[in-house]
Enzyme design. Structure first.
Site, PDB file in Angstrom:
ATOM      1  N   ARG A 270     -14.697   7.602 -11.392  1.00  0.00           N
ATOM      2  CA  ARG A 270     -14.814   8.859 -10.641  1.00  0.00           C
ATOM      3  C   ARG A 270     -13.805   9.838 -11.237  1.00  0.00           C
ATOM      4  O   ARG A 270     -12.605   9.725 -10.996  1.00  0.00           O
ATOM      5  CB  ARG A 270     -14.536   8.649  -9.150  1.00  0.00           C
TER       6      ARG A 270
ATOM      7  N   HIS B 123     -15.746  -0.949 -13.009  1.00  0.00           N
ATOM      8  CA  HIS B 123     -14.846  -0.369 -12.017  1.00  0.00           C
ATOM      9  C   HIS B 123     -13.390  -0.465 -12.464  1.00  0.00           C
ATOM     10  O   HIS B 123     -12.501   0.083 -11.819  1.00  0.00           O
ATOM     11  CB  HIS B 123     -15.046  -1.109 -10.678  1.00  0.00           C
TER      12      HIS B 123
ATOM     13  N   ARG C  96      -6.813  -2.205   4.349  1.00  0.00           N
ATOM     14  CA  ARG C  96      -7.036  -0.874   4.912  1.00  0.00           C
ATOM     15  C   ARG C  96      -8.386  -0.722   5.603  1.00  0.00           C
ATOM     16  O   ARG C  96      -8.510  -0.099   6.647  1.00  0.00           O
ATOM     17  CB  ARG C  96      -6.920   0.170   3.796  1.00  0.00           C
TER      18      ARG C  96
ATOM     19  N   HIS D  16      -5.069   2.898  -1.179  1.00  0.00           N
ATOM     20  CA  HIS D  16      -6.099   2.519  -2.146  1.00  0.00           C
ATOM     21  C   HIS D  16      -5.628   1.449  -3.129  1.00  0.00           C
ATOM     22  O   HIS D  16      -6.443   0.851  -3.833  1.00  0.00           O
ATOM     23  CB  HIS D  16      -6.540   3.781  -2.905  1.00  0.00           C
TER      24      HIS D  16
END
Length: 700
Positions: free
Chosen positions: A384, A444, A573, A601
């Site tokens: 991203r 990823h 989280r 994250h």
């Protein structure tokens, strides 16, 4: 029962992943309700809650509905069927939606008004303001509107995913009633239209601003769209469609074109949910449901504005006193703009913790590589990237300077496909070697390698991270990044890039854990090692920090560790399918979650290992999709001082949070951590802001 004999496939030992996600999103809603946040930050959290829910329906609920249609009987570890999950989701969401409505109408709207930010109803505007809106409608909005009728000669109109619409009832001179639909052009105009001041001017500042919803302006002028007819009523509504469209890679001769086509199809996926204004007539509601094939249970009547994710627009107001106080991220001295990043990395490994540490050194790493005459090649994975990316611009500069540049751009990064396609084409035009991913796997992993010619030979410099190469999200996501020129890691990264860009098949890596090859296997081995250590010495300890814990094999291993007496601290989280605090099974496991100013994250895996401590960071959560269907990397922190910084400072601060921490219980519910009388409250994120850079400096 002995831990070795215990069965860990009992459905009662697992929390359903979809219901766990709803609890996570409820934490986001709690932040909108938290008066300690500045007002516009509370609006932001309410917008994020709504946006999260949109994606949940587009991906997860749509998937369950597909399972139901196809008769898929395989249940997840918790044993719930697709139908049972859909029913439970609906039941759990209703109180959340009511809380969302109460938060908006009873708390945020009045407080915004107190601060001079007014969201007005169209009928409450002054005559002068209505005249201004009349002109705006006639001159700008009216020309782009297309009313679509629905009767025997007009088929039911197509309604695209997440588009805002007006359902309209009109009556002709004979008394016959008709249904029509008008799409609200929110991509062309802001959802919240700013109203000029009483004198017709617009202020130069945002100290007093007034808005009216775009759909209300249109609703007030429907007589212009239906001349000769009586407009009886109009109601905003929105539909959510299945956006989890599969890409048939084996049949795709051109993956780039195929992904473009799939992105276009997303707007036309099967309808999953309808949101309607609570006052909508039952007849219109029934018509929408029957024509779109959406069951009554997936039609949600809401009193708040349909599509509350659009409230993020208010964050653009120049009202700093209503937002979090800004801070200047730390930058290590040897990574300042005028310093040679390669010399710094040669001296010692560098660990950055964003957003407390600046992301600029990561950008500078690639910029310096682009301009350094001794650099031969740059290789990077991009998942991203974001718009206006300084990283991609640096890669373009490198190619213009004659460097060999290879970029693996994951076209299948959900909801970022269009952005990634644009960057892929731009890089290809400059001669960058662009690779679009690996067949049947998403890439990823977060990796960048710079190959440099030096006096003593070729040296590889690496950046390995837990987050994306995205300068914008690096300001709001907490992530680690390691800079190193370690030869062993360099060889592993080089081999991994050869796998990603070519046909190499590597089954074992010297220093990295790589999915889908080794991560699950090595995590399980290290948990078993901790169990053995606990049995022999009684000092087993595991600390895992991640976004989600779903994988049944990893959960079973953690249960075994707890049953053996290993102390296990999990900070998860989001989704957590493990049930803590079960006697004899997970009584030694504590699960917490932090939801606050920044999105937690980072992934951290700590193993005490009898005092020979290990810290692993990386891109992988413990989920089947990460471990089996993605290329992921976990990398070790081997520098003893950096390792100590993580173990002695960062993890204790995170686990010691008493302000933003929620604790998970065996029944699947969360509660705020109870405060101890006389104890100073600890907000981990605030502490890390105040001490940014200190954890780094004190250990180096």
């Amino acid at each position: 029962m002995d831990a070795q004999e215990m069965r860990y496939d009992d459905p009662s030992l697992y929390i359903n992943r979809e219901l766990s996600w709803i609890l996570f999103n409820r934490h986001v809603l709690d932040e909108a309700l938290d008066e300690s946040h500045p007002l516009l930050e509370r609006v932001k959290f309410l917008s994020i809650f709504a946006n999260n829910l949109d994606e949940f329906f587009m991906i997860r609920v749509s998937g369950l509905q597909r399972q139901l249609r196809k008769g898929v009987l395989k249940a997840p570890p918790d044993g719930m069927t697709a139908g049972q999950q859909l029913d439970a989701i609906h039941t759990m969401l209703l109180p959340d939606l009511q809380a969302q409505d109460d938060c908006w109408h009873k708390e945020l709207l009045p407080r915004l008004a107190e601060q001079g930010i007014l969201l007005r109803k169209y009928h409450a505007l002054t005559d002068r303001q209505k005249s201004a809106m009349d002109r705006f409608f006639v001159e700008e909005i009216f020309p782009v509107l297309t009313p679509l009728a629905f009767d025997s000669s007009h088929p039911f109109p197509f309604i695209s995913n997440l588009s805002l619409n007006l359902a309209i009832m009109v009556r002709d001179h004979t008394g016959k009633e008709f249904f029509a639909r008008v799409k609200v052009p929110t991509k062309l105009f802001p959802r919240l239209v700013r109203i000029p001041d009483a004198d017709g001017s617009t202020r130069n500042d945002d100290s007093l601003v007034q808005f009216v919803y775009l759909e209300e302006i249109i609703a007030a002028h429907l007589d212009m769209l239906f001349p000769g007819l009586e407009v009886i009523a109009s109601f905003p509504f929105r539909i959510t469609r299945d956006a989890d469209l599969e890409i048939e890679v084996d049949e795709a001769s051109d993956l780039l074109t195929t992904v473009e086509e799939v992105v276009e199809q997303r707007a036309r996926g099967k309808p999953v949910r309808i949101e309607v204004e609570c006052s909508m007539h039952d007849g219109i509601c029934h018509t929408l449901g029957s024509k779109l094939g959406v069951p009554k249970s997936m039609i949600y009547r809401v009193a708040h504005p349909v599509g509350m994710a659009d409230l993020m627009q208010l964050m653009s107001l120049d009202r700093p006193e209503l937002k979090d106080s800004p801070f200047l991220p730390s930058t290590p001295e040897d990574l300042a703009d005028d310093q040679d990043v390669f010399s710094a990395i040669r001296r010692h490994d560098i660990l950055l913790y964003h957003p407390y540490d600046s992301f600029t050194p990561v950008v500078n790493f690639i910029r310096q590589a682009a301009r350094d005459p001794d650099v031969l090649a740059i290789k990077i994975t991009l998942y991203r990237v974001g718009p206006n990316s300084p990283i991609v611009n640096a890669l373009m500069e490198a190619r213009e300077n004659g460097k060999t540049v290879a970029a693996l751009i994951e076209l299948k990064a959900r909801f970022d496909e269009e952005n990634n396609i644009g960057w892929a084409r731009a890089l290809e035009r400059l001669g960058v070697h662009v690779v679009y991913g690996v067949v049947n796997l998403k890439v990823h992993a977060k990796l960048c390698m710079v190959v440099r010619r030096e006096k003593d030979g070729i040296r590889r410099y690496m950046h390995l991270g837990t987050g994306n190469y995205n300068a914008a999200t690096a300001r709001i996501y907490t992530d680690f990044g390691l800079m190193t020129c370690d030869p062993g890691i360099g060889e592993d990264v080089a081999n991994l890039f050869n796998f990603l860009t070519g046909y190499a098949r590597i089954e074992q890596y010297a220093k990295l854990m790589v999915a889908p090859v080794t991560i699950r296997k090595m995590i399980l081995q290290k948990i078993d090692r901790e169990i053995a250590r606990q049995r022999s010495h009684g000092d087993g300890n595991l600390i895992f920090k991640m976004n989600a814990l779903v994988d049944a094999a990893c959960i079973a291993a953690l249960y075994r560790a707890s049953a053996a007496g290993v102390r296990v601290d999990l900070q998860v989280r989001g989704i957590c399918c493990l049930r803590p605090e079960l006697p004899g099974i997970s009584e030694n496991i504590r699960v917490s979650a932090i939801v606050g100013r920044f999105l937690e994250h980072a992934r951290v895996y700590y193993f005490h290992n009898g005092g020979n401590e290990e810290v692993w960071l990386g891109s992988a959560d413990l989920m089947p999709r990460n471990l089996d269907k993605r290329v992921e990397v976990l990398f070790p922190v081997e520098n003893e001082l950096l390792k100590k910084a993580v173990i002695a400072t960062i993890l204790p601060v995170q686990l010691g949070d008493t302000v933003k921490t929620r604790c998970l219980h065996s029944d699947g519910t969360y509660s705020r951590r109870a405060s101890v009388p006389g104890e100073t409250p600890m907000n981990a994120q605030s502490w890390l802001i105040e001490h940014r850079g200190a954890w780094y400096d004190q250990h180096l």
